[in-house]
Scaffold this motif. Structure first.
Motif, mmCIF file in Angstrom:
data_model
loop_
_atom_site.group_PDB
_atom_site.id
_atom_site.type_symbol
_atom_site.label_atom_id
_atom_site.label_comp_id
_atom_site.label_asym_id
_atom_site.label_seq_id
_atom_site.Cartn_x
_atom_site.Cartn_y
_atom_site.Cartn_z
ATOM 1 N N ALA A 132 0.422 -1.514 0.282
ATOM 2 C CA ALA A 132 0.175 -0.011 0.159
ATOM 3 C C ALA A 132 0.799 1.444 -0.153
ATOM 4 C CB ALA A 132 -0.988 -0.112 1.183
ATOM 5 N N TYR A 133 0.122 2.434 -0.849
ATOM 6 C CA TYR A 133 1.147 3.514 -0.705
ATOM 7 C C TYR A 133 0.364 4.698 -0.460
ATOM 8 C CZ TYR A 133 0.215 2.882 -5.665
ATOM 9 O OH TYR A 133 -0.557 3.418 -6.624
ATOM 10 N N ALA A 134 0.678 5.879 0.007
ATOM 11 C CA ALA A 134 -0.294 7.410 -0.377
ATOM 12 C C ALA A 134 0.718 8.057 -1.300
ATOM 13 C CB ALA A 134 -0.081 7.915 1.079
ATOM 14 N N THR A 135 0.286 9.472 -1.536
ATOM 15 C CA THR A 135 0.132 9.959 -2.847
ATOM 16 C C THR A 135 -0.213 11.391 -2.159
ATOM 17 O OG1 THR A 135 -1.016 9.482 -4.183
ATOM 18 C CG2 THR A 135 0.859 8.737 -4.578
ATOM 19 N N GLY A 136 -0.234 12.750 -3.059
ATOM 20 C CA GLY A 136 -0.881 13.436 -3.004
ATOM 21 C C GLY A 136 0.427 14.618 -2.435
ATOM 22 N N LEU A 137 0.039 16.185 -2.649
ATOM 23 C CA LEU A 137 0.835 17.185 -2.659
ATOM 24 C C LEU A 137 0.181 18.279 -1.443
ATOM 25 C CD1 LEU A 137 3.040 17.756 -6.072
ATOM 26 C CD2 LEU A 137 4.061 17.289 -3.318
ATOM 27 N N ASN A 138 -1.276 17.905 -2.019
ATOM 28 C CA ASN A 138 -2.323 18.798 -0.956
ATOM 29 C C ASN A 138 -3.186 18.056 -0.859
ATOM 30 O OD1 ASN A 138 -3.923 19.152 -3.476
ATOM 31 N ND2 ASN A 138 -2.560 20.304 -4.393
ATOM 32 N N GLN A 139 -4.338 19.170 0.428
ATOM 33 C CA GLN A 139 -5.273 18.438 0.620
ATOM 34 C C GLN A 139 -6.035 18.124 -0.737
ATOM 35 O OE1 GLN A 139 -5.278 17.984 4.246
ATOM 36 N NE2 GLN A 139 -6.758 16.367 3.360
ATOM 37 N N ARG A 140 -6.448 18.442 -1.090
ATOM 38 C CA ARG A 140 -7.466 17.857 -2.301
ATOM 39 C C ARG A 140 -6.690 16.379 -3.369
ATOM 40 N NH1 ARG A 140 -8.604 23.274 -6.431
ATOM 41 N NH2 ARG A 140 -5.620 23.829 -5.468
ATOM 42 N N GLN A 141 -5.337 16.749 -3.249
ATOM 43 C CA GLN A 141 -4.964 15.332 -3.651
ATOM 44 C C GLN A 141 -4.788 14.236 -3.565
ATOM 45 O OE1 GLN A 141 -0.834 17.275 -4.932
ATOM 46 N NE2 GLN A 141 -1.989 18.061 -7.164
ATOM 47 N N TYR A 142 -4.474 13.915 -2.042
ATOM 48 C CA TYR A 142 -4.042 13.014 -1.016
ATOM 49 C C TYR A 142 -4.715 11.598 -1.262
ATOM 50 C CZ TYR A 142 -1.233 16.238 1.841
ATOM 51 O OH TYR A 142 -1.222 16.835 2.030
ATOM 52 N N ALA A 143 -4.235 10.633 -1.776
ATOM 53 C CA ALA A 143 -4.624 9.799 -1.702
ATOM 54 C C ALA A 143 -4.440 8.372 -0.918
ATOM 55 C CB ALA A 143 -4.657 8.867 -3.101
ATOM 56 N N VAL A 144 -5.040 6.779 -0.673
ATOM 57 C CA VAL A 144 -4.231 5.586 -0.486
ATOM 58 C C VAL A 144 -4.865 4.783 -0.913
ATOM 59 C CG1 VAL A 144 -4.723 4.452 1.529
ATOM 60 C CG2 VAL A 144 -4.569 6.394 2.084
ATOM 61 N N THR A 145 -3.732 4.272 -2.396
ATOM 62 C CA THR A 145 -3.581 2.907 -2.248
ATOM 63 C C THR A 145 -3.450 1.754 -1.771
ATOM 64 O OG1 THR A 145 -3.329 4.237 -4.143
ATOM 65 C CG2 THR A 145 -3.032 2.132 -5.088
ATOM 66 N N SER A 299 11.043 1.994 -9.465
ATOM 67 C CA SER A 299 11.788 2.328 -7.751
ATOM 68 C C SER A 299 11.261 3.510 -6.998
ATOM 69 C CB SER A 299 13.677 2.984 -8.045
ATOM 70 O OG SER A 299 13.969 1.180 -8.098
ATOM 71 N N ALA A 300 10.761 4.647 -8.217
ATOM 72 C CA ALA A 300 10.574 5.997 -6.895
ATOM 73 C C ALA A 300 9.254 5.770 -6.373
ATOM 74 C CB ALA A 300 10.619 7.009 -8.370
ATOM 75 N N VAL A 301 8.098 4.681 -7.366
ATOM 76 C CA VAL A 301 6.995 4.541 -6.603
ATOM 77 C C VAL A 301 7.387 3.264 -5.223
ATOM 78 C CG1 VAL A 301 4.972 3.205 -7.080
ATOM 79 C CG2 VAL A 301 5.628 4.488 -8.981
ATOM 80 N N MET A 302 8.039 2.445 -5.558
ATOM 81 C CA MET A 302 8.211 2.077 -4.810
ATOM 82 C C MET A 302 8.742 2.112 -3.411
ATOM 83 S SD MET A 302 7.225 -1.582 -5.361
ATOM 84 C CE MET A 302 7.973 -2.412 -3.869
ATOM 85 N N GLU A 303 9.187 3.651 -3.347
ATOM 86 C CA GLU A 303 9.667 3.961 -2.111
ATOM 87 C C GLU A 303 9.011 4.641 -1.194
ATOM 88 O OE1 GLU A 303 13.074 6.476 -3.696
ATOM 89 O OE2 GLU A 303 13.825 4.926 -4.531
ATOM 90 N N PHE A 317 21.765 1.878 0.807
ATOM 91 C CA PHE A 317 20.525 2.657 0.269
ATOM 92 C C PHE A 317 19.106 2.123 0.843
ATOM 93 C CE2 PHE A 317 25.201 2.530 -2.144
ATOM 94 C CZ PHE A 317 25.162 3.384 -2.323
ATOM 95 N N ALA A 318 19.156 1.560 1.330
ATOM 96 C CA ALA A 318 17.429 1.241 1.965
ATOM 97 C C ALA A 318 16.592 2.576 2.841
ATOM 98 C CB ALA A 318 17.469 0.181 2.839
ATOM 99 N N THR A 319 15.435 2.600 0.970
ATOM 100 C CA THR A 319 14.438 3.485 1.793
ATOM 101 C C THR A 319 13.694 3.620 2.989
ATOM 102 O OG1 THR A 319 13.092 2.606 0.611
ATOM 103 C CG2 THR A 319 15.144 4.418 -0.939
ATOM 104 N N HIS A 320 13.517 1.975 2.870
ATOM 105 C CA HIS A 320 12.792 1.442 4.317
ATOM 106 C C HIS A 320 13.728 0.633 5.664
ATOM 107 C CE1 HIS A 320 9.678 2.616 1.473
ATOM 108 N NE2 HIS A 320 8.843 2.069 2.791
#
Length: 413
Positions: A132-145, A299-303, A317-320
């Motif tokens: 699962a991941y979250a995206t968005g730069l402001n309140q109107r864009q936030y999304a949980v996938t 890789s950017a999405v997996m991060e 170089f692990a991101t998590h």
């Protein structure tokens, strides 16, 4: 700026976001200057000394400055308005409504209502991966996938814990930081590819050098020593340009190291604070561990994901943080219980009477996906009844009936 707690972490994220955006423009200017050096050498050959190329490229950078700035701003604008569509195109994420996913929608809505958090958009990725991941730069864009594999493999308490983790990322400003890091890596990578191609094509920024060097070319051809010195200067300039491009690209890729791994610990803790259930977060992490690879995702999405199985060399170089480290933190500070790593299902072995044995030279049929594959057991049950697989609830016995068959990364079990 070091982050020692939740509020300093949020403040540090805002500071880093501003610094990273400023760093983006610096890296772009470095790339343009390096490209101008290469273009000057390719346009005029090795007939000029090194200081001429350096000076001419500096003038080219001044002339190109507004275009480079405009290009970087355009990239930021595109990423700001369309980054969600780009991520969805890569992963196959689609918006869902309460009618389509009542279980998931209600879990997320209840969390948001209980803590007064604005409801983000909800998206689903059709994949057997557990992530699962979250995206968005402001309140109107936030999304949980979330993936369908995660929904099928986790119970309600574990899904709620995952949603709480992603909501915490949004509240803490981690999502904005990750999206900005993706923007930087993308724009610098684009310029790096563009300028490396200038080795085989004459560049745009050669005009200034043409006029300046042609006026003194007769002086440079006065002796063979000067020619050799000039040739050496061109080689030095090329080496400098390539080094600058490589350095800018490497810095753009390593910018993720500025994103403290503490963000995952804080998101796990935030999930426990929202759900009051540390065992659910631990159980979810154990089920997701090493099962989160999204096919075709960059890789950017997996991060951005809850767990990133693509770890760097020796985790340098692990991101998590590792799942073990995250679970240990939850056990130590939240009082959770660790069921231990869940083993991956083993592939069936082939015996002398196995159905996959070739007969009379014919191609053998494929192996079934598991001992209770649909092809051999349409009911999806083993000898003692349905099985949910090794990643079912941490408290569920290893044998006996369960709620029903689940679809995991290796098919129905």
């Amino acid at each position: 700026m070091a982050a020692y707690g939740l509020y300093t972490h949020i403040a540090a994220n805002k500071t880093r976001s501003i610094l990273l955006l400023g760093g983006l423009f610096v890296l772009v200017y470095v790339m343009v200057y390096a490209g101008a050096l290469i273009a000057e050498v390719l346009t005029y050959g090795a007939g000029a000394p090194a200081d001429y190329y350096l000076t001419a490229a500096a003038h080219d950078l001044i002339k190109a400055f507004p275009f480079a700035t405009g290009g970087a701003l355009l990239w930021i604008a595109i990423a700001y308005f369309f980054h969600q569509k780009i991520v969805d195109a890569v992963t196959g994420g689609e918006d869902v409504t309460r009618q389509q996913q009542p279980r998931l929608y209600n879990l997320l809505e209840n969390l948001c209502i209980s803590r007064g958090i604005p409801m983000p958009k909800l998206k689903i990725v059709e994949s057997d991966a557990l992530n699962a991941y979250a995206t968005g730069l402001n309140q109107r864009q936030y999304a949980v996938t979330v993936t369908t594999g995660l929904l099928n493999a986790l119970n309600d308490q574990e899904v709620e814990a995952v949603l709480g983790h992603e909501l915490t990322h949004i509240r803490n400003g981690d999502v904005q930081m990750m999206v900005i890091a993706v923007i930087i890596a993308g724009v610098v990578g684009f310029f790096a590819e563009l300028f490396f191609r200038s080795f085989t094509n004459f560049g745009y920024y050669g005009g200034y050098g043409r006029g300046s060097w042609s006026s003194s070319s007769s002086e440079q051809s006065s002796s063979s020593d000067n020619k050799r010195s000039s040739a050496g200067g061109a080689i030095i300039v090329i080496i400098i340009a390539v080094a600058l491009i490589a350095l800018a690209w490497a810095l753009s890729q390593l910018v993720r190291l500025a994103l403290s791994r503490s963000r995952e610990y804080l998101a796990d803790a935030g999930s426990v604070e929202l759900t009051k259930n540390p065992d659910a977060m631990i159980s979810a992490l154990r089920k997701i561990e090493n099962r989160g690879e999204l096919p075709g995702a960059t890789s950017a999405v997996m991060e951005l994901c809850l767990d990133n199985p693509r770890q760097g060399f020796s985790d340098l170089f692990a991101t998590h943080p590792s799942v073990d480290a995250r679970v240990q933190a939850l056990v130590k500070f939240a009082g959770g219980r660790d069921p231990g790593p869940l083993a991956l299902p083993s592939a069936p072995t082939e015996g002398p009477d196995d159905q996959t044995r070739a007969v009379d030279g014919q191609t053998p049929p494929p192996l079934p996906k598991g001992p209770w594959n649909d092809a051999t057991d349409p009911a999806g049950a083993g000898p003692s009844g349905p099985s949910a697989g090794p990643w079912d609830s941490a408290t569920r016995p290893s044998s006996g009936p369960s709620a029903g068959p689940l679809t995991g990364p290796w098919g129905r079990h």
